[in-house]
Design a protein around this motif. Structure first.
Motif, PDB file in Angstrom:
ATOM      1  N   ARG A 107       0.840  -1.196   0.000  1.00 20.03           N
ATOM      2  CA  ARG A 107       0.000   0.000   0.000  1.00 20.03           C
ATOM      3  C   ARG A 107       0.882   1.256   0.000  1.00 20.03           C
ATOM      4  NH1 ARG A 107      -5.065   1.811  -1.155  1.00 20.03           N
ATOM      5  NH2 ARG A 107      -6.122   2.848   0.561  1.00 20.03           N
ATOM      6  N   SER A 379     -16.209   5.480 -12.190  1.00 22.06           N
ATOM      7  CA  SER A 379     -16.208   4.127 -12.733  1.00 22.06           C
ATOM      8  C   SER A 379     -15.151   3.333 -11.954  1.00 22.06           C
ATOM      9  CB  SER A 379     -15.881   4.155 -14.215  1.00 22.06           C
ATOM     10  OG  SER A 379     -14.672   4.814 -14.408  1.00 22.06           O
ATOM     11  N   ASP A 380     -15.224   2.028 -12.085  1.00 18.17           N
ATOM     12  CA  ASP A 380     -14.406   1.180 -11.215  1.00 18.17           C
ATOM     13  C   ASP A 380     -12.978   1.103 -11.723  1.00 18.17           C
ATOM     14  OD1 ASP A 380     -16.588   0.712  -9.677  1.00 18.17           O
ATOM     15  OD2 ASP A 380     -17.236  -0.972 -10.906  1.00 18.17           O
ATOM     16  N   GLN A 381     -12.080   1.817 -11.086  1.00 17.90           N
ATOM     17  CA  GLN A 381     -10.742   1.868 -11.637  1.00 17.90           C
ATOM     18  C   GLN A 381      -9.649   1.531 -10.662  1.00 17.90           C
ATOM     19  OE1 GLN A 381     -10.761   1.369 -14.442  1.00 17.90           O
ATOM     20  NE2 GLN A 381     -12.375   2.481 -15.482  1.00 17.90           N
ATOM     21  N   ASP A 424      -7.954   8.386   0.388  1.00 17.03           N
ATOM     22  CA  ASP A 424      -8.473   7.272   1.193  1.00 17.03           C
ATOM     23  C   ASP A 424      -8.283   7.518   2.692  1.00 17.03           C
ATOM     24  OD1 ASP A 424      -9.665   5.699  -0.690  1.00 17.03           O
ATOM     25  OD2 ASP A 424      -8.007   4.316  -0.931  1.00 17.03           O
ATOM     26  N   TYR A 435     -15.608   7.804  -2.277  1.00 17.27           N
ATOM     27  CA  TYR A 435     -16.550   6.677  -2.211  1.00 17.27           C
ATOM     28  C   TYR A 435     -17.625   6.886  -1.168  1.00 17.27           C
ATOM     29  CZ  TYR A 435     -12.740   5.081  -4.957  1.00 17.27           C
ATOM     30  OH  TYR A 435     -11.777   5.025  -5.932  1.00 17.27           O
ATOM     31  N   SER A 453      -7.895   1.035   3.345  1.00 18.20           N
ATOM     32  CA  SER A 453      -8.355   0.576   2.034  1.00 18.20           C
ATOM     33  C   SER A 453      -9.564  -0.332   2.190  1.00 18.20           C
ATOM     34  CB  SER A 453      -7.215  -0.212   1.384  1.00 18.20           C
ATOM     35  OG  SER A 453      -7.642  -0.823   0.194  1.00 18.20           O
ATOM     36  N   PRO A 473     -12.358  -4.536  -8.096  1.00 18.86           N
ATOM     37  CA  PRO A 473     -12.271  -3.118  -7.758  1.00 18.86           C
ATOM     38  C   PRO A 473     -13.640  -2.614  -7.305  1.00 18.86           C
ATOM     39  CG  PRO A 473     -12.508  -3.346 -10.115  1.00 18.86           C
ATOM     40  CD  PRO A 473     -12.481  -4.742  -9.535  1.00 18.86           C
ATOM     41  N   GLY A 474     -13.746  -1.312  -7.050  1.00 19.93           N
ATOM     42  CA  GLY A 474     -15.057  -0.730  -6.739  1.00 19.93           C
ATOM     43  C   GLY A 474     -15.074   0.145  -5.504  1.00 19.93           C
TER      44      GLY A 474
END
Ligand code: DON
Length: 571
Positions: A107, A379-381, A424, A435, A453, A473-474
């Motif tokens: 990470r 979008s899921d990246q 994050d 998110y 995460s 992902p997501g």
């Protein structure tokens, strides 16, 4: 069992192999199977090109770890939305020789100069986009060190050979697929905000169409250096100098000392049982394993036999479990080197008490907090890939630069995008990240700390034998996507192909809302959920499952999510 180890081939043959294989890929001769069966090794991955490279590494005698390393670097070239050198990730792996399961944490970390207030103005308000766009959004990258660590510990082919494919694809170029062309179009304005990024992805200011070639010469040179000098080229050498000057030019905080300091960690995975299965997933600094474990353990005693994956009763129970698990995420989870993650989050009695709060057919209520921003739909990246071989080696890797194309800034001269993983962190208590996740003390910004995460690379054993690899992902939806994949395959007996395709839903405590994939659920399901007291919102598809199932005879079945044009490959 290495049939044709590359290193045993004469140099001329190695070259021939590269000369033949890479052009074949560039010209598009590759498999695009969404599901497939293999005996020696299988890979499920979002990019058909990377999947094919994985297959070639298997054919040359590589093991699952060699394939994972090679695919990781290939994704950095052919899937710049999320594949990366400038990001980080997690791997949960099983060593087939010893049966040992471990977790590798690569990470990103906050730079040493990071502070709790670094994304706030003088009035203590969050400065828009500072944690998501440009150099300051970037944490110290971990991917190069992480993939090298994985190879050093478990790889069998020479390091340099595993990067050759990626370097050639960057140098000679590859043909854009519709997904990358569309992603570049959607993020055009932000990407063009930095000339160093625009020069690569919008040559001569032009939008590249699907079928056109993307050439990345600087990235090729960076990869070649990493291939010949190892991760020192990145953390100490030329790339470190280029990152340093990029940071100085753009007001970022990462220094050469931050880069030299970076080390990946081996960690004990989160382990829990569900039904008769042994499940292993990522520990903190990912919330993935614990939140996944809480959701599944809370649901375990319920009888699903009269439900389907779309029954409102089941969706309700799942979302109530997720509501509680995400509430714990917000308060209790952060980098364990900086915050004492409480024991007992997966304790049976604790979870029984949490379960007792669930009322069937009646929605609970999330605590109201001053958050404000609606969840921001990206979008899921991030990207996940799963690899398995017939020697019982299993690899689940989820890797990310966070948002699509990370912070949108390419390191000039080095050719790769930097992450925007600093978002994050909880950049202000209660302030939602992209998110919609909220947090506080446990996940505040601190120098050197790893941001929390949701990535959940997951391995499952049945009766001690390899059984399933899953991941997606997501963002926050990673955890529910992975939990649903396990329930759909093991409890609802869907096939693997059905499992990756099954419509998904999501709840994350705050906002207090069930998100349903548009078009995936009948009107009566939605009405019943509303009648139970849930707020629902339909949204574009999310998640990108890449799964491998292993049957008792050892046959490897891969399935790639139909939402994103990935591919299963193998040998
Ligand atoms: O680590 C995390 O949880 C996020 N940075 C993952 C981002 C992600 O999955 C992007 N896809 N939507």
């Amino acid at each position: 069992m290495n049939l044709f180890p590359l290193r045993k081939l004469p140099v001329q043959l190695r070259l021939l192999y590269i000369v033949i294989l890479v052009p074949a890929l560039i010209l598009g001769c590759r498999s695009n199977k969404l599901t497939d069966y293999h005996e020696r090794g299988a890979i499920a991955c979002t990019s058909p090109i990377a999947s094919e490279i994985g297959r070639q590494v298997f054919i040359r005698g590589g093991n699952a770890f060699d394939v994972a390393v090679s695919v990781g670097f290939t994704l950095a070239v052919v899937y710049p939305q999320a594949g990366n050198l400038g990001g980080g990730g997690f791997a949960v792996i099983r060593d087939g020789t010893t049966g040992r399961i471990t977790a590798l944490d690569f990470r990103e970390r906050a730079p040493r100069a990071a502070t709790e207030e670094m994304f706030l103005n003088e009035a203590g308000e969050v400065v828009a986009h500072l944690s998501t766009y440009g150099a300051r959004a970037s944490g110290v990258p971990g991917s190069v060190a992480g993939l090298h660590e994985l190879w050093e510990e478990y790889g069998s082919l020479p390091w340099g050979d595993l990067l050759t494919f990626a370097a050639r694809l960057a140098d000679t170029g590859f043909l854009l697929d519709e997904y990358l062309a569309k992603a570049l179009e959607s993020h055009r304005k932000q990407l063009q905000g930095f000339p160093e990024t625009a020069n690569i992805f919008f040559p001569d200011g032009r939008q590249l169409e699907a079928g056109e070639r993307l050439i990345q010469k600087d990235l090729a040179a960076t990869l070649q250096q990493i291939a010949s000098e190892g991760p020192n080229a990145f953390y100490h050498g030329r790339t470190a100098a280029l990152i340093d000057s990029c940071m100085k030019r753009h007001g970022g905080l990462i220094t050469r000392a931050d880069l030299m300091d970076y080390t990946p960690f081996w960690r004990e995975p989160i382990h829990f049982t569900f039904d008769s299965l042994n499940i292993y997933s990522m520990p903190p600094p990912s919330s993935g394993g614990i939140v996944l474990g809480q959701i599944l353990k809370i649901l375990e005693p319920y009888d699903f036999s009269s439900y389907t994956p779309e029954s409102p009763e089941y969706i309700h129970l799942f979302c109530e479990a997720a509501r509680m698990a995400f509430a714990d995420r917000s308060a209790h989870l952060g980098d364990p080197e900086y915050f004492d993650v409480p024991d007992g989050l997966l304790n049976d009695q604790y979870l029984a008490a949490r379960r007792a709060k669930i009322v069937e057919c009646r929605a609970g209520s999330s605590v109201e907090i001053q958050a404000g921003n609606p969840i921001h739909y990206e979008s899921d990246q991030t990207t996940h890939y799963s690899v398995c071989d017939s020697d019982g080696n299993m690899v689940a890797i989820t890797t990310t630069i966070n948002s699509p194309f990370g912070c949108k800034l390419v390191v000039a001269g080095a050719g790769f995008l930097l992450n925007n993983e600093m978002d994050d962190f909880s950049i202000k208590p209660g302030f939602p990240n992209v998110y919609g996740l909220v947090g506080g003390e446990a996940n505040k910004v601190e120098p050197g700390k790893r941001m929390l995460s949701s990535m959940s690379p997951t391995l499952i054993l049945k009766q001690g034998q390899p059984f399933l690899i899953t991941g997606s992902p997501g963002g926050s939806k990673i955890i529910t996507t992975v939990a649903e994949s396990i329930l759909n395959y093991t409890r609802f007996d869907l096939t693997l192909a059905e499992t990756v395709a099954q419509p998904r839903f999501h709840h994350q405590w705050l906002p207090d809302m069930i998100y349903l994939e548009e078009g995936g659920f009948d009107v009566d399901v939605k009405q019943t959920l509303i009648r139970y007291g849930h707020r629902i919102r339909e949204r574009s598809p999310f998640g990108d499952l890449q799964m491998i199932a292993i049957d008792p005879a050892g046959l490897l079945e891969g399935a790639s999510d139909p939402r994103h044009g990935g591919a299963v490959s193998g040998y």
